[in-house]
Design a protein around this motif. Structure first.
Motif, PDB file in Angstrom:
ATOM      1  N   LEU A 426       0.645  -1.084  -0.067  1.00  0.00           N
ATOM      2  CA  LEU A 426      -0.059  -0.042  -0.003  1.00  0.00           C
ATOM      3  C   LEU A 426       0.874   1.160   0.214  1.00  0.00           C
ATOM      4  O   LEU A 426       1.948   1.408   0.715  1.00  0.00           O
ATOM      5  N   ARG A 427       0.524   2.447  -0.795  1.00  0.00           N
ATOM      6  CA  ARG A 427       1.365   3.579  -0.851  1.00  0.00           C
ATOM      7  C   ARG A 427       0.440   4.669  -0.516  1.00  0.00           C
ATOM      8  O   ARG A 427      -0.709   4.810  -1.051  1.00  0.00           O
ATOM      9  N   LEU A 428       0.929   5.676   0.568  1.00  0.00           N
ATOM     10  CA  LEU A 428      -0.098   6.714   0.831  1.00  0.00           C
ATOM     11  C   LEU A 428       0.780   7.886   0.922  1.00  0.00           C
ATOM     12  O   LEU A 428       1.986   7.701   1.437  1.00  0.00           O
ATOM     13  N   THR A 429       0.300   8.956   0.935  1.00  0.00           N
ATOM     14  CA  THR A 429       0.964  10.218   1.253  1.00  0.00           C
ATOM     15  C   THR A 429      -0.087  10.981   2.185  1.00  0.00           C
ATOM     16  O   THR A 429      -1.041  11.338   2.228  1.00  0.00           O
ATOM     17  N   LEU A 430       0.582  10.812   3.476  1.00  0.00           N
ATOM     18  CA  LEU A 430      -0.272  11.508   4.633  1.00  0.00           C
ATOM     19  C   LEU A 430       0.768  12.422   5.667  1.00  0.00           C
ATOM     20  O   LEU A 430       1.989  12.358   5.672  1.00  0.00           O
ATOM     21  N   GLU A 431       0.025  13.408   6.286  1.00  0.00           N
ATOM     22  CA  GLU A 431       0.679  14.099   7.376  1.00  0.00           C
ATOM     23  C   GLU A 431       0.942  13.266   8.664  1.00  0.00           C
ATOM     24  O   GLU A 431      -0.205  12.321   9.015  1.00  0.00           O
ATOM     25  N   SER A 432       2.180  13.284   9.126  1.00  0.00           N
ATOM     26  CA  SER A 432       2.433  12.272  10.220  1.00  0.00           C
ATOM     27  C   SER A 432       2.863  13.110  11.221  1.00  0.00           C
ATOM     28  O   SER A 432       3.392  14.247  11.009  1.00  0.00           O
ATOM     29  N   LEU A 433       2.700  12.772  12.750  1.00  0.00           N
ATOM     30  CA  LEU A 433       2.913  13.577  13.838  1.00  0.00           C
ATOM     31  C   LEU A 433       4.255  13.404  14.552  1.00  0.00           C
ATOM     32  O   LEU A 433       4.467  12.068  14.702  1.00  0.00           O
ATOM     33  N   THR A 434       4.993  14.214  14.840  1.00  0.00           N
ATOM     34  CA  THR A 434       6.227  14.201  15.461  1.00  0.00           C
ATOM     35  C   THR A 434       6.307  14.177  16.808  1.00  0.00           C
ATOM     36  O   THR A 434       5.029  14.375  17.410  1.00  0.00           O
ATOM     37  N   LYS A 435       7.298  13.743  17.552  1.00  0.00           N
ATOM     38  CA  LYS A 435       7.194  13.912  19.181  1.00  0.00           C
ATOM     39  C   LYS A 435       6.842  15.181  19.407  1.00  0.00           C
ATOM     40  O   LYS A 435       6.274  15.377  20.588  1.00  0.00           O
ATOM     41  N   THR A 436       7.187  16.316  18.855  1.00  0.00           N
ATOM     42  CA  THR A 436       7.047  17.659  19.400  1.00  0.00           C
ATOM     43  C   THR A 436       5.856  18.202  18.893  1.00  0.00           C
ATOM     44  O   THR A 436       5.481  19.365  19.060  1.00  0.00           O
ATOM     45  N   GLY A 437       4.873  17.348  18.069  1.00  0.00           N
ATOM     46  CA  GLY A 437       3.651  17.872  17.737  1.00  0.00           C
ATOM     47  C   GLY A 437       3.616  18.434  16.246  1.00  0.00           C
ATOM     48  O   GLY A 437       2.395  18.902  15.828  1.00  0.00           O
ATOM     49  N   LEU A 439       3.615  18.503  12.336  1.00  0.00           N
ATOM     50  CA  LEU A 439       3.133  17.496  11.210  1.00  0.00           C
ATOM     51  C   LEU A 439       4.326  17.386  10.023  1.00  0.00           C
ATOM     52  O   LEU A 439       4.850  18.615   9.657  1.00  0.00           O
ATOM     53  N   ARG A 440       4.673  16.412   9.731  1.00  0.00           N
ATOM     54  CA  ARG A 440       5.572  16.214   8.518  1.00  0.00           C
ATOM     55  C   ARG A 440       4.850  15.283   7.487  1.00  0.00           C
ATOM     56  O   ARG A 440       4.038  14.423   7.703  1.00  0.00           O
ATOM     57  N   LEU A 441       5.078  15.753   6.136  1.00  0.00           N
ATOM     58  CA  LEU A 441       4.238  15.262   5.195  1.00  0.00           C
ATOM     59  C   LEU A 441       5.253  14.171   4.709  1.00  0.00           C
ATOM     60  O   LEU A 441       6.389  14.265   4.258  1.00  0.00           O
ATOM     61  N   CYS A 442       4.594  12.761   4.523  1.00  0.00           N
ATOM     62  CA  CYS A 442       5.388  11.513   4.332  1.00  0.00           C
ATOM     63  C   CYS A 442       4.844  10.947   3.159  1.00  0.00           C
ATOM     64  O   CYS A 442       3.649  10.619   3.182  1.00  0.00           O
TER      65      CYS A 442
END
Length: 860
Positions: A426-437, A439-442
């Motif tokens: 499965l391939r997705l492009t999603l915003e992901s949450l880091t430890k500091t809060g 958002l990183r686009l991955c």
């Protein structure tokens, strides 16, 4: 019956030949097997000792290397901050977690050099309260006078304090080996190891060594020595950690090759057999010293049995000498081949695992592996870098920790479908949450892992952080949009300026003939005012196109708002009330009036749209304020504002308000929460605010309205009103060539210049202007030249005119600024410049100025 023949020695020997032969062969085979077994055991023993010594020495280097890494970190910490307080040093060491992560590392200390002449002063002021100067109580190589070599080395910081309660104030320079290590570290700039020391602990004196690293601080005069950071390393805990889970059949002891002591033992093993000789001696070099490592076998080392009893060997040899020999030979060959094959397979497996581990640790992709219950089993360094969590924090956790709350609802459905399909890919492009809060686009690639029966056994997640790349792509798209807008805006502004020049010029002519106080004159004045505002808008378009410059002058912000109040009122919803709360006697600000009015217009229209169709109020409020650094940092963080007097402009509405996500995007070009196609919007306003070195703050909450606060630096120069210029000087003489592609502008220029007494010729473009100029053969005294024309533009026509007649006077005009026009001329300088739109009197005045400066030439 005759008696049997007597047995002779020969016959007996003949009967014994075969048994003796078999016995001899059996004994030889048995002895051969025994010797072969001992040889194999000796080879195994050597390999075992070699592996043990390699592990011990590697662990020793690893421990000391990690201690050196700690010193390098502390060196950087101290070099950046200079002297640190005891509390700061304690907090820094506490975060290193020495007891758990660095066995054997007793403490970390900071040592300062104190000249012998300054010792008394330093002891009075340089030591923490309750500390006192003292010398080591037990040292293998003490110095009689620690200050004899010019300086003392005094320990001022030592943590953990519980491990060394009496360390502060200790003069380590009284120890010869520590002073030598400190001097060696200072000379090389690298870590240096001392010889044997004794640390006083609760358990008594313990053998130790110290690792020194100099700390410098850079200054204008070069590097300045602050002191040394030192790590005290206890030998016995270090050895205990090395020996954990090690071979119990071997032991080792440490000697200091670099020591001058009679007994240079760093560590003497209590398990060393009496009078035993070392089976191996190796040398380990680290931080300028050499340690000798001696190894010995313990009684438990031998696991093989002693030589079997002779009778058993003889019986075994007699019973099956040949069969055992043949079988043993076959088994030996089989064993050798099996061991060789197993060794090759094991080596290949280790190489494959090492390659995979190298790929996993060095790949820029975050690699996360989970079990069937989605518990994380693998978390590589790239995942730590992208998401901020360490491997220890994430092992056993669920990857849903990286999913923002709005996406949590769909996560369960996706997981069920993924497991039901036994993984797949499965391939997705999603915003992901880091430890500091953050958002990183991955870009995520998720692959299922199947067990031997084809069932779902886990998942492999790989994430590529494309945040910066996407921002770059978005920035490129926005730049292309802005570039396209700039081209469009520049073209529109140029044509618009031509039209406005005609409007203003003809209005000016009409005003000269309209009676004072008449309705016609009032209408013409309103047309003139509207045209001048249109000119301001044209300059604004040029600014957006990157072809304009701010006309900064002292501005009365209250007057600017009052002048545009009527325009603001008709630009907003009829249900919205516009209120002005303007502080009297407001200081002036250095600003471009047209651009400031554009900012106010954008904010008011934006506020009106936020209120929508509901009744509401927009309040324009001005205040003066004196703000210091603390107030600016708190209210306008991250903005380069100098403390001093300011003028604050607030645009407040009671509309729908905005959430934090919307506030973060309102200054993006073409962004709108209402509908698409809004253009630059607040992004242009932000550029204007930054261009004025002003501050900007947005305060808003959903349902509670929005307040935009602009902070302009106040100026002490007075605001001067533009005075109407009158032209009462005598008429002009001469011939003027007017070159412009706009017929209305040529007519206007002809009328104005002929009224001033000049003879006017016309040209519709640069090519025609050159032809007319050449035909007149030097009888043209001034060329009024537009910069933008078809066939041949003003820049090229100007260059050719100067080649034809270097003395010709040229007055340039353009909808762009003078600087933009000069940039297009490649170093040529016109005699005058007039920016469109212009008034008739400005044209006449500029023509008079250029002709007056002309060299003497017959203009009659």
């Amino acid at each position: 019956m005759p008696p049997p023949p007597p047995k002779t020695v020969a016959s007996t020997l003949r009967h014994l030949v075969l048994p003796l032969s078999i016995l001899a062969v059996g004994l030889v085979c048995t002895l051969g097997f025994y010797v072969w077994g001992r040889h194999v055991q000796a080879l195994d023993d050597q390999a075992r000792i070699r592996q043990y010594s390699e592990r011990v020495e590697a662990a020793l280097r690893d421990h000391l290397g990690r201690d050196e890494d700690l010193l390098l970190g502390a060196q950087g910490y101290l070099a950046q901050r200079g002297a640190v307080t005891p509390a700061a040093w304690a907090d820094y060491i506490r975060r290193l977690d020495l007891a758990r992560r660095h066995p054997g590392l007793s403490s970390m200390a900071f040592i300062v050099p104190v000249p012998d002449a300054d010792l008394a002063s330093f002891l009075a002021h340089g030591l923490p309260p309750g500390s006192h100067y003292h010398l080591p109580r037990a040292d293998p190589q003490p110095l009689g006078d620690p200050g004899a070599e010019g300086r003392h080395l005094i320990l001022t910081r030592c943590e953990p304090a519980a491990q060394s309660p009496n360390a502060i104030g200790l003069d380590v320079g009284a120890s010869r080996t520590q002073r030598e290590a400190a001097d060696r570290a200072l000379a090389t700039g690298r870590a240096a190891l001392s010889g044997l020391l004794y640390f006083n602990k609760d358990q008594g004196q313990q053998e130790a060594v110290a690792l020194f690293l100099p700390v410098f601080r850079a200054g204008k005069a070069g590097r300045h020595l602050l002191g040394w950071v030192s790590a005290g390393i206890l030998i016995r805990p270090l050895v205990r950690d090395i020996l954990r889970d090690e071979d119990r059949g071997l032991t080792f002891e440490l000697l200091d090759d670099s020591s001058t002591l009679v007994t240079p033992w760093l560590y003497a093993s209590p398990r060393w057999p009496v009078n035993a000789q070392p089976v191996a001696i190796h040398h380990v070099r680290f931080a300028g010293r050499s340690w000798e490592v001696r190894y010995a076998e313990l009684p438990a080392f031998r696991h093989t049995a002693a030589l079997p009893p002779t009778g058993w060997l003889l019986a075994t040899g007699l019973v099956g000498t040949l069969s055992l020999a043949a079988g043993a030979a076959g088994l030996a060959g089989t064993r050798a081949r099996a061991l060789d094959l197993a060794g090759r397979m094991t080596g290949s497996l280790h190489q494959a695992l090492a390659r995979n581990r190298g790929h996993l640790e060095n790949t820029p992709l975050a690699v996360i592996e989970t079990d069937a219950d989605f518990h994380i089993q693998e978390w590589n360094p790239a995942a730590e870098r992208i998401f901020g969590y360490t491997q220890a924090e994430m092992l056993g956790q669920d990857p849903r920790l990286l999913v923002p709350d709005p996406q949590q609802a769909s996560l369960s459905r996706r997981r069920k479908a993924f497991v039901a399909g036994r993984g797949g890919s499965l391939r997705l492009t999603l915003e992901s949450l880091t430890k500091t809060g953050d958002l990183r686009l991955c870009d995520w690639t998720i692959t299922g892992i199947q067990d031997d029966e084809g069932g779902f056994a886990g998942a492999m997640f790989m994430a590529d952080d494309i945040t910066e790349r996407r921002k770059g792509e978005e920035a490129l798209r926005q730049a292309q949009k802005l570039e396209s807008l700039g081209v469009l805006a520049g073209g529109i502004a140029h044509d618009f300026n031509n039209l406005l020049t005609a409007v203003l010029g003809n209005t000016e002519i009409a005003l000269l003939q309209a009676p004072e106080g008449s309705l016609l004159r009032a209408a013409l004045e309103r047309i003139d005012t509207a045209a001048r505002r249109g000119a301001d808008l044209a300059r604004q378009l040029l600014a957006y196109a990157g072809k304009g410059r701010m006309a900064v002058r002292p501005l009365d912000l209250n007057r600017a708002i009052q002048e545009m109040s009527d325009l603001l009122a008709v630009s907003i919803s009829k249900k919205v009330a516009l209120a002005c709360d303007l502080q009297p006697d407001l200081p002036a600000v250095e600003a471009d009036g047209a651009q400031v009015q554009q900012v106010v217009m954008n904010l008011v229209i934006n506020a009106s749209e936020a209120i929508g169709d509901q009744p509401g109020t927009i309040t324009l409020r001005t205040r003066s304020a004196q703000l210091g650094p603390a107030e600016l940092s708190a209210s306008f963080p991250g903005q380069a504002l100098e403390p001093g007097p300011f003028v604050r402009l607030e645009v407040e509405d009671d509309g729908c308000g905005m959430d934090a996500e919307t506030i973060g995007r309102i200054f993006d070009p073409f962004f709108s929460t209402k509908f698409t196609g809004r253009g630059l919007g607040l992004s242009a306003m932000l550029g204007i605010v930054k261009g004025h070195k002003a501050g900007l703050r947005v305060d808003s909450r959903p349902g509670q309205g929005t307040t935009f606060t602009l902070l302009f630096p106040a100026c002490d120069r007075p605001v001067h009103a533009e005075a109407e210029r009158t032209d009462s000087t005598p008429g002009l003489k001469g011939r003027v060539l007017v070159a412009d592609d706009e017929g209305s502008l040529r007519d206007l220029a002809r009328s104005a210049l002929e009224s001033a007494g000049l003879e006017v010729l016309e040209a519709r473009d640069g090519q025609e202007a050159l032809e007319r100029f050449e035909a007149e053969e030097g009888r043209i005294h001034l060329v009024f030249l537009d910069m933008t024309m078809p066939r041949m533009g003003g820049a090229e026509a100007f260059r050719r005119l100067r080649r034809m007649d270097p003395a010709v006077r040229v007055l340039l005009t353009s909808g762009y600024t003078e600087q933009e026009a000069l940039d297009a001329l490649d170093g040529l300088v016109p005699d005058g410049f007039l920016q469109k739109p212009f008034r008739i009197r400005d044209l006449v005045a500029k023509a008079r100025e250029v002709l007056a400066a002309a060299p003497s030439r017959d203009i009659s």
